[in-house]
Design a protein around this motif. Sequence first.
Motif, PDB file in Angstrom:
ATOM      1  N   LYS A  26     -27.427 -32.930  19.005  1.00 42.89           N
ATOM      2  CA  LYS A  26     -28.290 -32.011  18.259  1.00 42.89           C
ATOM      3  C   LYS A  26     -29.636 -32.640  17.919  1.00 42.89           C
ATOM      4  O   LYS A  26     -30.189 -32.430  16.842  1.00 42.89           O
ATOM      5  CB  LYS A  26     -27.592 -31.514  17.010  1.00 42.89           C
ATOM      6  CG  LYS A  26     -26.348 -30.711  17.363  1.00 42.89           C
ATOM      7  CD  LYS A  26     -25.774 -30.079  16.159  1.00 42.89           C
ATOM      8  CE  LYS A  26     -24.615 -29.241  16.375  1.00 42.89           C
ATOM      9  NZ  LYS A  26     -23.654 -29.253  17.285  1.00 42.89           N
ATOM     10  N   MET A  27     -30.162 -33.431  18.817  1.00 44.07           N
ATOM     11  CA  MET A  27     -31.493 -33.999  18.650  1.00 44.07           C
ATOM     12  C   MET A  27     -32.487 -33.047  19.280  1.00 44.07           C
ATOM     13  O   MET A  27     -32.179 -32.381  20.261  1.00 44.07           O
ATOM     14  CB  MET A  27     -31.591 -35.376  19.336  1.00 44.07           C
ATOM     15  CG  MET A  27     -30.682 -36.436  18.764  1.00 44.07           C
ATOM     16  SD  MET A  27     -30.843 -37.940  19.710  1.00 44.07           S
ATOM     17  CE  MET A  27     -31.277 -39.072  18.447  1.00 44.07           C
ATOM     18  N   ILE A  28     -33.666 -33.026  18.686  1.00 47.49           N
ATOM     19  CA  ILE A  28     -34.717 -32.167  19.234  1.00 47.49           C
ATOM     20  C   ILE A  28     -35.899 -33.047  19.586  1.00 47.49           C
ATOM     21  O   ILE A  28     -36.163 -34.054  18.927  1.00 47.49           O
ATOM     22  CB  ILE A  28     -35.124 -31.062  18.231  1.00 47.49           C
ATOM     23  CG1 ILE A  28     -35.503 -31.681  16.895  1.00 47.49           C
ATOM     24  CG2 ILE A  28     -34.006 -30.062  18.065  1.00 47.49           C
ATOM     25  CD1 ILE A  28     -36.097 -30.666  15.944  1.00 47.49           C
ATOM     26  N   PRO A  29     -36.630 -32.657  20.593  1.00 48.46           N
ATOM     27  CA  PRO A  29     -37.785 -33.468  20.981  1.00 48.46           C
ATOM     28  C   PRO A  29     -38.865 -33.395  19.914  1.00 48.46           C
ATOM     29  O   PRO A  29     -39.066 -32.376  19.259  1.00 48.46           O
ATOM     30  CB  PRO A  29     -38.270 -32.850  22.284  1.00 48.46           C
ATOM     31  CG  PRO A  29     -37.355 -31.740  22.616  1.00 48.46           C
ATOM     32  CD  PRO A  29     -36.376 -31.574  21.519  1.00 48.46           C
ATOM     33  N   THR A  45     -42.459 -32.932  18.338  1.00 46.36           N
ATOM     34  CA  THR A  45     -43.617 -32.136  18.749  1.00 46.36           C
ATOM     35  C   THR A  45     -44.911 -32.881  18.509  1.00 46.36           C
ATOM     36  O   THR A  45     -45.802 -32.847  19.331  1.00 46.36           O
ATOM     37  CB  THR A  45     -43.646 -30.817  17.969  1.00 46.36           C
ATOM     38  OG1 THR A  45     -43.602 -31.098  16.589  1.00 46.36           O
ATOM     39  CG2 THR A  45     -42.494 -29.936  18.378  1.00 46.36           C
ATOM     40  N   PRO A  51     -31.009 -36.852  28.485  1.00 48.44           N
ATOM     41  CA  PRO A  51     -31.409 -35.608  27.796  1.00 48.44           C
ATOM     42  C   PRO A  51     -30.197 -34.756  27.386  1.00 48.44           C
ATOM     43  O   PRO A  51     -30.175 -34.195  26.289  1.00 48.44           O
ATOM     44  CB  PRO A  51     -32.273 -34.868  28.809  1.00 48.44           C
ATOM     45  CG  PRO A  51     -32.743 -35.905  29.761  1.00 48.44           C
ATOM     46  CD  PRO A  51     -31.690 -36.956  29.773  1.00 48.44           C
ATOM     47  N   GLN A  52     -29.188 -34.671  28.231  1.00 47.71           N
ATOM     48  CA  GLN A  52     -28.013 -33.871  27.913  1.00 47.71           C
ATOM     49  C   GLN A  52     -27.265 -34.481  26.728  1.00 47.71           C
ATOM     50  O   GLN A  52     -26.825 -33.759  25.831  1.00 47.71           O
ATOM     51  CB  GLN A  52     -27.084 -33.786  29.142  1.00 47.71           C
ATOM     52  CG  GLN A  52     -25.842 -32.968  28.916  1.00 47.71           C
ATOM     53  CD  GLN A  52     -26.166 -31.502  28.591  1.00 47.71           C
ATOM     54  OE1 GLN A  52     -27.106 -30.928  29.146  1.00 47.71           O
ATOM     55  NE2 GLN A  52     -25.413 -30.906  27.679  1.00 47.71           N
ATOM     56  N   ARG A  53     -27.162 -35.777  26.656  1.00 48.62           N
ATOM     57  CA  ARG A  53     -26.476 -36.431  25.535  1.00 48.62           C
ATOM     58  C   ARG A  53     -27.260 -36.245  24.226  1.00 48.62           C
ATOM     59  O   ARG A  53     -26.670 -36.091  23.160  1.00 48.62           O
ATOM     60  CB  ARG A  53     -26.297 -37.913  25.831  1.00 48.62           C
ATOM     61  CG  ARG A  53     -25.261 -38.139  26.948  1.00 48.62           C
ATOM     62  CD  ARG A  53     -25.000 -39.574  27.212  1.00 48.62           C
ATOM     63  NE  ARG A  53     -24.256 -40.151  26.091  1.00 48.62           N
ATOM     64  CZ  ARG A  53     -24.054 -41.426  25.943  1.00 48.62           C
ATOM     65  NH1 ARG A  53     -24.535 -42.291  26.813  1.00 48.62           N
ATOM     66  NH2 ARG A  53     -23.368 -41.877  24.910  1.00 48.62           N
ATOM     67  N   ALA A  54     -28.595 -36.264  24.341  1.00 45.21           N
ATOM     68  CA  ALA A  54     -29.417 -36.046  23.136  1.00 45.21           C
ATOM     69  C   ALA A  54     -29.203 -34.628  22.614  1.00 45.21           C
ATOM     70  O   ALA A  54     -29.111 -34.405  21.402  1.00 45.21           O
ATOM     71  CB  ALA A  54     -30.883 -36.292  23.441  1.00 45.21           C
ATOM     72  N   GLU A  55     -29.141 -33.641  23.489  1.00 43.89           N
ATOM     73  CA  GLU A  55     -28.894 -32.252  23.051  1.00 43.89           C
ATOM     74  C   GLU A  55     -27.497 -32.129  22.463  1.00 43.89           C
ATOM     75  O   GLU A  55     -27.298 -31.400  21.487  1.00 43.89           O
ATOM     76  CB  GLU A  55     -29.039 -31.293  24.238  1.00 43.89           C
ATOM     77  CG  GLU A  55     -30.476 -31.053  24.637  1.00 43.89           C
ATOM     78  CD  GLU A  55     -30.584 -30.072  25.795  1.00 43.89           C
ATOM     79  OE1 GLU A  55     -29.616 -29.311  26.033  1.00 43.89           O
ATOM     80  OE2 GLU A  55     -31.617 -30.088  26.464  1.00 43.89           O
ATOM     81  N   ASP A  56     -26.513 -32.838  23.046  1.00 40.31           N
ATOM     82  CA  ASP A  56     -25.150 -32.789  22.510  1.00 40.31           C
ATOM     83  C   ASP A  56     -25.103 -33.359  21.098  1.00 40.31           C
ATOM     84  O   ASP A  56     -24.295 -32.930  20.277  1.00 40.31           O
ATOM     85  CB  ASP A  56     -24.180 -33.572  23.399  1.00 40.31           C
ATOM     86  CG  ASP A  56     -23.953 -32.887  24.732  1.00 40.31           C
ATOM     87  OD1 ASP A  56     -24.303 -31.690  24.876  1.00 40.31           O
ATOM     88  OD2 ASP A  56     -23.437 -33.564  25.679  1.00 40.31           O
ATOM     89  N   SER A  69     -28.419 -38.659  32.470  1.00 43.65           N
ATOM     90  CA  SER A  69     -27.582 -37.974  31.482  1.00 43.65           C
ATOM     91  C   SER A  69     -28.142 -38.082  30.060  1.00 43.65           C
ATOM     92  O   SER A  69     -27.599 -37.473  29.129  1.00 43.65           O
ATOM     93  CB  SER A  69     -26.157 -38.541  31.522  1.00 43.65           C
ATOM     94  OG  SER A  69     -26.157 -39.869  31.056  1.00 43.65           O
TER      95      SER A  69
END
Length: 154
Positions: free
Chosen positions: A130-133, A135, A123-128, A121
């Motif tokens: 508003k974190m971005i990977p 580059t 990656p989904q929590r990071a997107e929630d 869970s």
Amino acid sequence: MAALPRMHSSAAPAGRKMKAEAEEHTSKRPQLRVVDSAKSRKFLVSQGLDQLWKWTKTRTTPMVYLVVAVVFLVASLLGSLMLRTQMIQDSFEATQVQRNITTLTQDVEDDQAKLDQLEASLPQRAEDMKMIPATNSVTIDLQGYKPSQDGTKK
């Protein structure tokens, strides 16, 4: 041929003779009686112990053998009881250890499942949030790092 005269063994008539023989047979018969089992056991045990005591009293060697045999039997009985008690205690401890191992194994499996669920869970929590990977990732290699002599960083 001439007939032989009849001979009688006693002067008593035949009926009386049979009664006398029957009385003799009944008097020779053992009489039945009620035996108290507790008293008879005590008597037999005491009689057996008396005979054993007389036998060992007349000879010294049998008494020594008897004492050695009794000591050996008592030691064997006590050894057997102690061994059995120890085996039962060890079995109980082994069962307790096995239960603890089973409980700990289940706890580890539960924790591993929870960790796997959290990692899935992430990656989904990071997107929630508003974190971005990233580059451009930067790595620092500290293999050749040597600290300075005065202890300050450069």
